[in-house]
Design an enzyme around this catalytic site. Sequence first.
Site, mmCIF file in Angstrom:
data_model
loop_
_atom_site.group_PDB
_atom_site.id
_atom_site.type_symbol
_atom_site.label_atom_id
_atom_site.label_comp_id
_atom_site.label_asym_id
_atom_site.label_seq_id
_atom_site.Cartn_x
_atom_site.Cartn_y
_atom_site.Cartn_z
ATOM 1 N N SER A 137 -1.220 -11.295 -4.569
ATOM 2 C CA SER A 137 -0.007 -10.726 -5.170
ATOM 3 C C SER A 137 1.093 -10.567 -4.126
ATOM 4 C CB SER A 137 -0.318 -9.363 -5.793
ATOM 5 O OG SER A 137 -1.101 -9.494 -6.946
ATOM 6 N N HIS A 161 4.085 -3.770 -7.469
ATOM 7 C CA HIS A 161 2.782 -3.120 -7.568
ATOM 8 C C HIS A 161 1.995 -3.156 -6.262
ATOM 9 C CE1 HIS A 161 1.235 -7.259 -8.715
ATOM 10 N NE2 HIS A 161 0.246 -6.860 -7.914
ATOM 11 N N ASP A 198 8.740 -6.378 -11.523
ATOM 12 C CA ASP A 198 7.612 -6.311 -10.585
ATOM 13 C C ASP A 198 7.987 -6.896 -9.225
ATOM 14 O OD1 ASP A 198 5.122 -5.628 -9.656
ATOM 15 O OD2 ASP A 198 4.101 -7.378 -10.494
#
Length: 367
Positions: free
Chosen positions: A310, A173, A203
């Site tokens: 992230s 992402h 992911d």
Amino acid sequence: MTESFRRSSEYDPQGDGHQSAYPRQQHVAPSVNPEWPPPPAYEPARPAFAPGYGGGDGDGGDATAHLGTVPAAPEPKKRTKGPLAILAAVAIVAAAIGGGTAYGIQELTGKTTTPSSSTSTNVVPSSKRGTVAGVAAAVSPSIVEISATSGQGQSTGSGVIITGNGEIVTNNHVISGASSIKVATSSGKSYTAQVVGTDSKKDLALIQLEGASGLKAATLGNSDGIQVGDQVVAIGSPEGLTGTVTSGIVSSLNRDVTVSTDESQGQGQGNSNGQWPFEFGGRQFNGDTGSYTTTYKAIQTDASLNPGNSGGALIDMNGNIIGINSAMYSASSDSTSSSTGSVGLGFAIPINTVKSDLATLRSGSQN
């Protein structure tokens, strides 16, 4: 000045200091200390005939039959005593059965090493092992900041260098839908990166820096060995603050975290706070995950994670990467309210999941 002495085994029948021509047979007693005195450099010559020696009668008979050959004292066996002998035995056994050496020596000597629940590799120098400062110094050069630009704007995330020539693991992402990707290392050097492979179901993404060499690769640990309560360190670029270090513990394991697989919802897109939406326990956090989602088992940590973390690293206290940070909880998703930041709910993809997916990512798979 000269000194004269007579061996105790020599016989002086007159008692006047004149040695007899015929040595007297002696009883050879075992040496108290077989290592002293040392044996003579040569064997003394025996007389061909000695009356009374070995039971001879002096009649000129066969002296060999009467002379008993005194056997040489056996060479003493050297024995290793005490802890050295025990340690030697442990080493021999360990050589046959594998990794028992360290345990055996530790038990016998009382010496211990810093425990590691994930791997035996120690990236942090021994003088700083087990400290947040030591982990940060050892691992920060392997963590990068990623800036991904798309038609909908720009997002910031983090990544982990896994090879010296610039292979970097991050979240899917973070780079999803990006038209260009820029990467900055901890030293401030910038690179352009290209996507090698993606796996939206996990992911994960693998990108490659252009023209990179000599980078410091992170050490990937073993996430199967971690336990609730283990201390951990998180490194990333929350809100663009490059190289931010936070710490905490593993607060839970095997959390089912659901995230979006929709390319249109890259980080910084799809919600007003710029945080990646995720779902846990039937509730959605940080925005709408959309219609296309995937669920994976995650490590839960209370180490502070914020937007931009992230794709960064969750690290054990020996400096091994045990997870890729992927989702964080914010108490407020309303842009009109002040956000309180991390409240102790962050999630990371276990590093063993990453390692099992590397071959697929390197093959150029885009899914």
